[in-house]
Design a protein around this motif. Structure first.
Motif, short mmCIF file in Angstrom:
data_model
loop_
_atom_site.label_atom_id
_atom_site.label_comp_id
_atom_site.label_asym_id
_atom_site.label_seq_id
_atom_site.Cartn_x
_atom_site.Cartn_y
_atom_site.Cartn_z
N UNK A 35 0.93 -1.22 -0.20
CA UNK A 35 -0.02 0.09 -0.12
C UNK A 35 1.04 1.17 -0.08
N UNK A 36 0.07 2.35 0.13
CA UNK A 36 0.92 3.59 -0.17
C UNK A 36 1.86 3.96 0.76
N UNK A 37 1.41 3.38 2.03
CA UNK A 37 2.12 4.00 3.40
C UNK A 37 2.94 3.04 3.73
N UNK A 70 4.73 8.84 -10.36
CA UNK A 70 5.41 8.75 -11.60
C UNK A 70 4.94 7.73 -12.43
N UNK A 71 4.17 7.85 -13.35
CA UNK A 71 3.76 6.78 -14.24
C UNK A 71 4.50 6.07 -15.04
N UNK A 72 4.15 5.01 -15.73
CA UNK A 72 5.10 4.17 -16.52
C UNK A 72 5.29 4.97 -17.82
N UNK A 73 6.59 4.90 -18.21
CA UNK A 73 7.01 5.80 -19.27
C UNK A 73 6.92 7.17 -19.29
N UNK A 74 6.67 7.71 -17.88
CA UNK A 74 6.37 9.12 -17.68
C UNK A 74 7.66 10.01 -17.56
N UNK A 75 7.49 11.40 -17.84
CA UNK A 75 8.43 12.28 -17.68
C UNK A 75 7.92 13.59 -16.86
N UNK A 98 4.87 -2.88 -3.85
CA UNK A 98 5.46 -4.06 -3.50
C UNK A 98 4.64 -5.18 -4.37
N UNK A 99 5.80 -5.81 -5.07
CA UNK A 99 5.14 -7.02 -5.80
C UNK A 99 5.17 -6.72 -7.46
N UNK A 170 5.70 -3.83 -14.85
CA UNK A 170 4.47 -3.35 -14.14
C UNK A 170 4.02 -1.97 -14.75
N UNK A 171 2.96 -1.76 -15.13
CA UNK A 171 2.35 -0.46 -15.67
C UNK A 171 1.86 0.37 -14.16
N UNK A 172 1.95 -0.06 -13.14
CA UNK A 172 1.48 0.58 -11.84
C UNK A 172 2.25 1.78 -11.65
#
Length: 470
Positions: A35-37, A70-75, A98-99, A170-172
């Motif tokens: 999780x985020x925390x 930060x998204x996947x492939x992001x700048x 995680x994972x 992963x695209x997360x």
């Protein structure tokens, strides 16, 4: 009015609630893994939204901490306004969930660019052979150098944070923690060449026997360590953070041992260890430890003594040991260890040696800020204080900081009320009781005071005198 026993019972209940939060049962930073925390972001981190173009870039203030995604492939693009009297550093901590599926090439890159799109400098961090999700950090700098013309002027500069990786990764989105800090330049020019050599022999094991110290889950809540042998427990997939104050002229040696376990199997890159400097620049890492159930040890390469002129070296292992302050250690355990040997806590032992006597700081033209070691820092290291604690040497304040600002507000207010009522019943002069009540009210109003942009808590100006080699 309730009697002293009733008041004490109420305050005890408040303190018990603080202890529950401090232990992680209800603290917002201690959520389930993934999780985020699960990574302890700085509690004073400001939300920011990175732009896709420099025209829309939001400004990062020096001395502040920020949080983004930060998204996947992001700048993502941010702006910093720099003077012509300070070296500047911008770091990014990338926190994949995680994972998350990651590859050897996955990583984060940070660049600092001028208004013409030229790179002042860039830094990157990759997950490498230990292909599992864990926090990694990279930084970029704007260094002042009279022999250079690029990136030397005062004005607007742009921070570009990029995420690399394979299509199959992963695209997360990844969490992102950003820091912008300044280092004053010296009053006068000094040596411009890195030292040619230094002692590299491993020191004798630290004396005193093992002591327990639980690691943090981020840079912000990393506990301090002094020289010695420290034990902790780590679960598969977890990362533990620690910090060590290293002064000018001192040399840091670190090793990490993973305890033995029953079961059979083999896990490569089982215990990645990374060391970061006060600006969160990567100094060195070791990720080649392979685990087969027997105890294993990983040691970082010998590092040079901390010196200003180290920055002129070509290798990051030397150039990033360029200033005094807190050096951060991150230790992670591969999740496959749990698959092979059981999902349970594993024994972790850190051996820390800090060799050499502190030397004078370089003659900075301004306050050193985080690039110094103070007496407060040394006390925090001895007591295990973290960067989020207002007073590491005070037990009550340590409890408040561990439990969070909200718990601290309730606890301090309750203690103030308890003192006022008890002293009134005992006939204590009202002036003293009022003073105690005011102290509790002050804590309730603001909680622990966050560090200022120019002087973070636990840091201060360097010792007076000329620096080594100046």
């Amino acid at each position: 009015m309730p009697g002293p026993r009733g008041v004490r019972g109420g305050v005890a209940a408040l303190a018990a609630g603080a202890l529950v939060l401090a232990s992680g049962a209800g603290a917002p930073q201690a959520l389930a893994a993934g999780e985020a925390g699960s990574y302890a972001y700085a509690p004073d981190a400001r939300p920011v939204r990175g732009a896709s173009t420099t025209s829309d870039a939001q400004r990062l203030e020096a001395g502040a901490v920020y949080r983004d995604t930060l998204p996947k492939g992001g700048k993502l693009v941010y702006r910093v306004d720099l003077d012509d009297a300070s070296h500047a550093y911008v770091s990014a901590v990338a926190v994949p969930p995680r994972g998350a599926a990651l590859s050897f090439q996955d990583g984060v890159k940070v660049s600092l660019q001028d208004r013409d799109g030229s790179d002042c400098a860039s830094g990157s961090a990759r997950f490498g052979s230990a292909e599992f999700a864990r926090p990694v950090a990279a930084h970029a700098e704007r260094a002042l150098d009279p022999d250079r013309t690029l990136c030397q002027e005062a004005g607007s500069y742009y921070v570009v944070v990029e995420r690399d990786g394979k299509e199959s990764s992963s695209g997360a989105p990844w969490g992102l923690e950003l820091r912008h800090v300044l280092e004053p330049k010296p009053k006068a020019a000094g040596p411009t060449e890195a030292p040619g050599g230094w002692p590299s022999a491993s020191p004798a094991p630290p004396a005193g026997g093992p002591r327990e110290r639980a690691g943090g889950t981020g840079f912000a809540d990393a506990p301090g360590l002094t020289e010695g042998e420290w034990t902790d427990r780590i679960r598969p997939g977890e990362s533990r953070f620690y910090r060590v104050p290293v002064d000018w002229g001192q040399q840091l040696f670190v090793s990490a041992d993973l305890g033995s376990s029953s079961g059979t199997g083999f896990v490569g890159s089982a215990l990645p260890v990374s060391l970061y400097n006060p600006a969160l620049g990567l100094v060195d890492s070791a990720d080649s430890l392979s685990y087969d159930g027997r105890q294993k040890s990983a040691a970082l390469d010998p590092l040079p003594p901390v010196a200003y002129e180290n920055r002129f070296a070509s290798g990051s292992e030397t150039s990033n040991v360029r200033f005094a302050g807190w050096y951060y250690l991150r230790v992670s355990l591969h999740p496959k260890v749990g698959e092979k040997f059981g999902d349970k806590p594993y024994g972790l032992t850190l051996r820390v040696n800090v060799e050499g006597e502190p030397q004078a700081a370089p003659p900075y033209a301004g306050p050193a800020g985080i690039f110094a070691v103070t007496e407060d820092d040394r006390r925090a290291a001895a007591d295990g204080g973290t960067g989020t604690e207002a007073a590491p040497d005070a037990g009550t304040m340590r409890l408040v900081a561990a439990g969070g600002f909200g718990t601290g507000t309730v606890l301090l207010a309750g203690l103030g009320l308890w003192t006022v009522l008890a002293r009134r019943r005992a006939g204590t002069a009202p002036g003293a009781a009022a003073a105690m009540g005011a102290a509790g009210a002050a804590g309730a109003a603001g909680g622990p005071v966050p560090p200022s942009a120019d002087a973070p808590a636990g840091f201060g100006p360097p010792p007076q005198g000329q620096g080594r080699g100046w």
